[in-house]
Design a protein around this motif. Sequence first.
Motif, short mmCIF file in Angstrom:
data_model
loop_
_atom_site.label_atom_id
_atom_site.label_comp_id
_atom_site.label_asym_id
_atom_site.label_seq_id
_atom_site.Cartn_x
_atom_site.Cartn_y
_atom_site.Cartn_z
N ASP A 62 0.82 -1.27 -0.11
CA ASP A 62 0.11 0.14 -0.07
C ASP A 62 0.79 1.28 -0.02
O ASP A 62 0.38 2.44 -0.07
CB ASP A 62 -0.90 0.16 1.23
N SER A 63 2.11 1.07 -0.13
CA SER A 63 3.00 2.22 -0.10
C SER A 63 4.79 2.04 -0.42
O SER A 63 4.67 0.77 -0.42
CB SER A 63 2.83 2.93 1.29
N ALA A 64 5.30 2.78 -0.72
CA ALA A 64 6.66 2.34 -1.04
C ALA A 64 7.34 2.03 0.12
O ALA A 64 8.18 0.98 0.04
CB ALA A 64 7.44 3.69 -1.73
N ASP A 65 7.03 2.39 1.11
CA ASP A 65 7.45 2.03 2.54
C ASP A 65 7.32 0.58 2.78
O ASP A 65 8.05 -0.38 3.39
CB ASP A 65 7.08 2.94 3.68
N HIS A 66 5.85 0.21 2.49
CA HIS A 66 5.58 -1.11 2.74
C HIS A 66 6.27 -2.05 1.59
O HIS A 66 6.74 -3.19 2.21
CB HIS A 66 4.01 -1.17 2.30
N VAL A 67 6.53 -1.62 0.44
CA VAL A 67 7.26 -2.60 -0.46
C VAL A 67 8.71 -2.54 0.24
O VAL A 67 9.28 -3.88 0.17
CB VAL A 67 7.55 -1.98 -1.87
N LYS A 68 9.53 -1.58 0.45
CA LYS A 68 10.70 -1.86 1.14
C LYS A 68 10.85 -2.74 2.45
O LYS A 68 11.69 -3.47 2.49
CB LYS A 68 11.18 -0.30 1.69
N GLU A 69 9.85 -2.42 3.26
CA GLU A 69 9.71 -3.56 4.42
C GLU A 69 9.77 -5.11 3.97
O GLU A 69 10.33 -5.77 4.40
CB GLU A 69 8.42 -3.11 5.18
N GLY A 73 12.20 -8.09 4.20
CA GLY A 73 12.23 -9.26 5.09
C GLY A 73 12.19 -10.36 4.11
O GLY A 73 12.12 -11.58 4.56
N ALA A 74 12.75 -10.52 2.87
CA ALA A 74 12.53 -11.64 2.05
C ALA A 74 13.69 -12.67 2.48
O ALA A 74 13.46 -13.82 2.38
CB ALA A 74 13.28 -11.26 0.74
N SER A 75 14.66 -12.34 3.05
CA SER A 75 15.72 -13.37 3.77
C SER A 75 14.96 -14.22 4.92
O SER A 75 15.71 -15.32 5.06
CB SER A 75 16.98 -12.74 4.19
N ASP A 76 14.00 -13.87 5.50
CA ASP A 76 13.19 -14.58 6.67
C ASP A 76 12.40 -15.35 6.10
O ASP A 76 11.66 -15.82 6.67
CB ASP A 76 12.61 -13.60 7.30
N LEU A 77 11.96 -15.23 4.60
CA LEU A 77 10.79 -16.25 4.28
C LEU A 77 11.04 -17.82 4.41
O LEU A 77 12.01 -18.19 4.22
CB LEU A 77 10.63 -15.83 2.62
N THR A 78 9.97 -18.32 4.65
CA THR A 78 9.87 -19.86 4.75
C THR A 78 9.22 -20.54 3.64
O THR A 78 9.25 -21.78 3.45
CB THR A 78 9.23 -20.58 5.83
N GLY A 79 8.57 -19.79 2.70
CA GLY A 79 7.94 -20.20 1.81
C GLY A 79 7.83 -18.95 0.46
O GLY A 79 8.30 -17.96 0.89
N PRO A 80 7.11 -19.34 -0.47
CA PRO A 80 7.16 -18.34 -1.47
C PRO A 80 6.00 -16.89 -1.05
O PRO A 80 4.98 -17.40 -0.40
CB PRO A 80 6.35 -19.06 -2.61
#
Length: 89
Positions: A62-69, A73-80
Amino acid sequence: MWSAARQNTPVLFVVMNNGVYRTLQDTYRAMGVQGTCPGTELGPLDFTPAARFFGVDAIRADSADHVKELVAGASDLTGPLLVDVPLRP
């Protein structure tokens, strides 16, 4: 997405959602054709239901800051995960 869901692959899909097939439009113009490329103006889209259909978690930013967040956090994903980023026309 289906393969990522089946294998539970920790991958982040980021869809820059502009509501058009921009690459096809650019190719059409590069070929010297005038006017709008037929079938490429898609209008408002939401890719999150499609992702969920394949078994992939999805969220609409819902915002550029949301995308950045979310990307941070992608390295913490446990699935797609699919992130749908609606762009202004």
